[in-house]
Design an enzyme around this catalytic site. Structure first.
Site, short mmCIF file in Angstrom:
data_model
loop_
_atom_site.label_atom_id
_atom_site.label_comp_id
_atom_site.label_asym_id
_atom_site.label_seq_id
_atom_site.Cartn_x
_atom_site.Cartn_y
_atom_site.Cartn_z
N ARG A 72 -3.63 -2.10 -5.41
CA ARG A 72 -3.44 -0.66 -5.41
C ARG A 72 -3.53 -0.15 -3.97
NH1 ARG A 72 -1.15 -0.85 -9.48
NH2 ARG A 72 -1.98 -0.45 -11.54
N GLU A 100 2.79 7.05 -2.58
CA GLU A 100 4.13 6.56 -2.83
C GLU A 100 4.97 7.68 -3.41
OE1 GLU A 100 3.51 3.21 -5.43
OE2 GLU A 100 2.60 2.03 -3.84
N HIS A 122 6.82 -1.40 -4.56
CA HIS A 122 5.95 -1.57 -5.74
C HIS A 122 6.63 -2.42 -6.81
CE1 HIS A 122 2.25 0.54 -7.53
NE2 HIS A 122 2.41 -0.62 -8.12
#
Length: 186
Positions: A72, A100, A122
């Protein structure tokens, strides 16, 4: 098991001490950072992991070490990582960021050693098969909605979002195929 198959010696650190993996030796974080060539983070973001890696402990990393954050954002302090990348010969691969998409003022955008930083959008959450299935599902749902037989997810906002996701996923698939082909040649 993947790292082990490449002959890596695997060690780990537990932020809470609750994770006990008897197969691998457990180290304190500073010792792990000092002794590891590859540091791969696969952790949730919580009160124990927030800014877990910061300037003080990242400067302990070996020259030439590879830091991967697949967990994360905000586990690695991005201001401090930017400074460390420019000060030491550290390579970072980030699949997650604190915010993000990346904000314009993110310090990682201004590092001098840009060749030592790799950021992916991601994508570590799933393999190629999962992403291909997702693309197929998006296509089917979109096609159904456009032809009046779906559940209404296709509207002007979703159409732009879905088209963007589809294009990005195709680029990822193309990159994966190129990587697979290059690996086969080696």
């Amino acid at each position: 098991n993947v790292a082990k198959s490449f002959g890596c010696n695997i060690i780990y650190y537990s932020t809470t001490g609750k994770n006990q993996d008897l197969e691998y030796p457990k180290y304190e974080l500073d010792t792990l950072l000092k002794s590891s060539d590859i540091i791969s983070i696969h952790a949730p973001l919580n009160e124990h992991t927030f800014n877990l890696l910061n300037y003080d402990n990242m400067k302990l990393m070996k020259e030439g070490a590879l830091l991967l954050n697949l967990g994360r954002g905000n586990i690695v302090n991005e201001d401090d990582l930017a400074a460390i990348i420019d000060e030491k010969n550290i390579i970072a691969g980030l699949d997650v960021l604190g915010s993000e998409p990346m904000k314009e003022d993110n310090p990682l955008k201004n590092i001098k050693k840009k060749e030592n930083l790799f950021i992916t959008p991601h994508l570590a959450w799933g393999g190629i098969e999962s992403r291909k299935k997702l693309i197929d599902m998006i296509y089917i749902l979109t096609y159904a909605d456009m032809n009046g037989v779906g559940n209404g997810i296709y509207n002007s906002f979703n159409s732009r979002l879905i088209n963007t996701l589809y294009r990005q996923s195709l680029m990822v698939l193309d990159s994966k195929i190129m990587l697979d082909n290059a690996t086969k040649r080696v």
